[in-house]
Design an enzyme around this catalytic site. Structure first.
Site, PDB file in Angstrom:
ATOM      1  N   LYS B 189       0.837  -1.206   0.000  1.00 45.33           N
ATOM      2  CA  LYS B 189       0.000   0.000   0.000  1.00 45.33           C
ATOM      3  C   LYS B 189       0.876   1.262   0.000  1.00 45.33           C
ATOM      4  O   LYS B 189       0.575   2.257  -0.666  1.00 45.33           O
ATOM      5  CB  LYS B 189      -0.920  -0.003   1.227  1.00 45.33           C
ATOM      6  CG  LYS B 189      -1.757   1.270   1.414  1.00 45.33           C
ATOM      7  CD  LYS B 189      -2.681   1.551   0.222  1.00 45.33           C
ATOM      8  CE  LYS B 189      -3.838   2.463   0.570  1.00 45.33           C
ATOM      9  NZ  LYS B 189      -3.489   3.717   1.204  1.00 45.33           N
ATOM     10  N   GLU B 196       1.319   6.760  -6.671  1.00 52.09           N
ATOM     11  CA  GLU B 196       0.217   7.738  -6.781  1.00 52.09           C
ATOM     12  C   GLU B 196       0.755   9.163  -6.731  1.00 52.09           C
ATOM     13  O   GLU B 196       0.375  10.003  -7.555  1.00 52.09           O
ATOM     14  CB  GLU B 196      -0.751   7.465  -5.624  1.00 52.09           C
ATOM     15  CG  GLU B 196      -1.864   8.444  -5.418  1.00 52.09           C
ATOM     16  CD  GLU B 196      -2.548   8.202  -4.048  1.00 52.09           C
ATOM     17  OE1 GLU B 196      -2.944   7.060  -3.761  1.00 52.09           O
ATOM     18  OE2 GLU B 196      -2.636   9.165  -3.262  1.00 52.09           O
TER      19      GLU B 196
END
Lengths: 324, 324, 324, 324
Positions: B189, B196
């Site tokens: 993550k 991102e």
């Protein structure tokens, strides 16, 4: 509609095919006669020369040039223009530098010719997926050629509508756009490719760190062995990084998580460089797009002279010998 | 399946809703009793305390903690563990630092408890779109809780299958994945968020250059006025940069191409920092992910002291006065 | 030796003074007659126009132009050339783009004139410290003008000799160098400034971190209050970072450790941009020189549009509101 | 003054020599008995063990530890502390992480021992040039040991005084400084090295571009062949980039402008990494210091996995084959 297409490489040939399938009629020419013949066999009308191609078109003629950016395109457009007359149009669908478009457009306008610059994205997938078209030049000409652009573009497909676009009458939703005057098409394509470099590098670094999570440099209890192919796949659904580039990465990693067929020697096409130059001319900071470019430069060398200078300094002040 | 959920903020509440809709039964608790009551009104079973929540679960108990990373989560997990017994499981679904997972997992294991770290991506869209789940910890426990993860994940949807994945039996195609031992879920993550940041920055810089193409700093004949909202839209189909982040950007620019509601003060959540630290520990170069982080740091200051030092030096050697 | 000097700003005036002190005779002109008169009062021969200046020089004439790079210099050189004859020499001592030197040199050569490009470093300190001169152009002319260059340069001073330079007969030890053909002088000066930007930024970031070591963002026990002025001073002796830029920084920080007179709005002169462009043309990665440039771009804006795009995306996927 | 020195590598041995020359008396120990014997032959008092060394010192004892940072130093200090008593002092002169200093200092204080962290810059040149010393820890102890620090430091030498330092009574002008409490010495040394990395990289990139100005990638008329050794030399006088690192570079390039003895495999010592981590903890952007670090990471790999990912994506969307 009738259109001439010059340059039948991977992109040019598929453009002809997609136009033909949509019912347009293409007159085609490639420096390699066999390539011309091949497309002719698929339904296009072959031409034996630029003159022949222009001769086979009815006025107002439109010639789409799909050649490598630079001198090849420059020469071809000059030659084609010699066979055209006032009211005709030349389209440069390659990756031309936008300032060259402005220059060319002015030169051709003096002879009554219209010039459009069309940034064309889609690569090897365009035939099937459609091409995203970013168009610069005369508005009336763009409107006249709308059927051509519409046929090449992807169309709305099953991509959901963007909120807040009510009232915006635009072809953008079809995947093609008149971006502005001459140069605007290739400018937008240039930035598209600049962003593409940055996104690619973001994924590349992320997967590099994931893979190195198992590095023996780390203490054993902080070492993680992660399956990069599975990670790429899981991110394809519901995550923030879902994207076509991720889909392609997932495919490559599924084929071979070590990517052993690649050495890591990464080319750059010119558009990344122009993006950085545009940023500098505007005084816009563009850290990420630039780093993505430099990484490619670095990937094509065993070592830089810069690195030797570093080693020389370290020896100079600290007596450090290079390891390895 | 029965599950306890602690922390009913935006993420926690929607996780409860998505699980409830899928037929699971949730016992819920939030420090704010009104919030607990609200979810109870929607069909969950409310609890008045952590002890009460644990008491309402049948063994083997599972408690999903969805709180802000850091001390809040640390404290809550310690308290919850005090109400659980051997064979029970605690899930940390927040954005915890992966080394904390390894530590906690060991500590809980000494008391027979299992700890799973679940990186949860999906933000405000998760209820509708599903959550991409990256899971670390004991394999048997992950398999036992498969119905929970399956319900939360997006599922295959209409996303095309990845080539070369024949023979890979995996839940990755459903949007959830057991990534490895404790810490692996939050590690994956963390890298997701690092990527991102990089992708976001790539788009941000690209749109900045597009907008500044009309900068008065440029000569009039090289100035282009581009409609950033239309450009974002056209790229959504057929281009290389198609992505969810582009969809969101297109929506924001369609609403207001000047983005006037935003000042440009950009927070960072911790995951970007940990990604850079992980890269440094491995000696993996991560230029783009790091630049993306630094841009955010810079965005939150009027000026850095570094900039004053530059001005001071320029005055020192060249007598330059600061303009403006 | 006799020489004409056009442009009597900070740099030009001091060049005249240093040449005069060394016994050379200067004919001087500035668009501002009062400035010309001032230098005349100090011992130079004033001229009332470019024509007058050229008329007062004996053949072969040499005119040193010391004007802001760009159109001003371009125009002045063209005008001066109109007053010169075959065998005469024009020197551009400003910060001209090296490709302009190559172009001008060719144009002037057609009329029998010689053009030298002389990168001139030294700033406000040059009068006292001497100017480091990086010279491009015709070798014979550079040799003929050796007394001029020698007078302007710092000379050996008390700087220790470089090991391994035995047998290298060169003026480099005197602080001036014929770097190569036209353009080479300004090319070397351009890179000098590029490096200067990078070094400045290295110091700037370092002092920024030192100062922020007392940041309330850090836990109290890991907070350090450091005296940046004392640190700068201690590094001036025996450390690896000893340098003139450090000396200047130490002086500025001694005056005011908070540098409160500066806002942090940092200009860039063009040379940093050209350095990056040169790097890109060669495909040489130049991360540090480029980042140093971008930092300056960023310092001159309240916020970038890029930062607003980031905030818009964060709101889009996570519902995050901008803080502050 | 009497002092014990543990660790007689390049740095430790020269520290002993410099102290001995200044009239201090050193008791020395190295794990390698032959090394101890060598220094003993030069006038120090050899010890056969840590216990022996501590036994030979009169109270209050001072032991300077000069070992590689990390476990070696940690273990040695613990062992030495076992042989010391309240009122004694341990100095860590190595490149220790500043948070370890804070921890150690507290632990030793519980037993009445004082701990100083002394960042020591000077490398192989320190014996002759003196060491720049950055000191953290108890003020009274630093004052008591002033003769030691003064002897090791370079002293004022012929370096001109810094303007605006009137009234600042400080040892900084002598080249040593009490920077603050425990950790402050190594913190300042860490930032020194971070800046050093950035400056080195600035020079390295600049010389790389200079050398590539002759690249066959460039058009023949824009190609320049520059003598990098002469350029380095000319910058040593009067330019803005004058610095010790430039002197060292000039020397290396004078020896061999191609730097053929170096491969370009560049190590990093840990201090650069900690600098970046400190920047991130404070949310201070540090683009240049970080890029300098990443360049070193990259220099030690043939290719990164990141680069393979880029090639894989390029093949995926464009059918591009890697060249070479």
């Amino acid at each position: 509609m009738q259109i001439g297409v010059v340059g039948l490489g991977r992109m040019g040939a598929n453009i002809v095919r997609r136009l033909t399938r949509a019912g347009h009629s293409c007159v085609v020419f490639d420096a390699d006669a066999a390539t011309t013949a091949k497309l002719a066999a698929e339904g296009a009308e072959g031409a034996s020369s630029l003159a022949d191609l222009c001769g086979k078109l009815a006025a107002p003629r439109t010639v789409w040039v799909m050649l490598p950016a630079g001198q090849v395109t420059e020469t071809a457009i000059a030659a084609i223009a010699g066979h055209l007359a006032a009211g005709d149009t030349v389209i440069d669908g390659g990756n031309t530098f936008w300032k060259d478009d402005i220059r060319r457009s002015k030169a051709l306008a003096e002879r009554g010719l219209t010039y459009l610059d069309v940034g064309t994205s889609g690569g090897v997938w365009g035939l099937e997926r459609g091409y995203c078209l970013m168009i610069g030049g005369d508005k009336a000409t763009v409107e006249r050629l709308d059927p051509i652009f519409r046929a090449l573009a992807p169309g709305r497909g099953d991509i959901p509508e963007t909120r807040h676009r009510e009232g915006r009458a635009s072809t953008a939703e079809e995947g093609y756009l008149h971006c502005g005057p001459s140069g605007a098409g290739h400018y937008v394509k240039m930035i598209h490719n600049g962003i593409e470099y940055g996104m690619m590098q973001a994924f590349a670094e992320g997967f590099d760190i994931l893979r190195n999570a198992a590095s023996p440099r780390l203490s054993e209890e902080e070492r993680l062995t992660l399956d990069v192919a599975e990670v790429a796949e899981v991110w394809r659904r519901g995550s923030v990084v879902t994207s076509w580039l991720l889909d392609l990465t997932a495919e490559a990693l599924a084929k071979d998580p070590a990517l052993a067929e690649f050495s890591g020697h990464v080319s750059d096409s010119g558009e990344g460089r122009w993006t950085v130059e545009a940023a500098i001319e505007q005084a816009t900071p563009a850290e990420v797009l630039t780093s993505a470019l430099y990484t490619r430069f670095r990937s094509r060398q065993d070592h830089t002279f810069a690195e030797k200078v570093l080693s020389a300094m370290r020896k100079g002040f600290g007596g450090h010998q290079e390891s390895k």
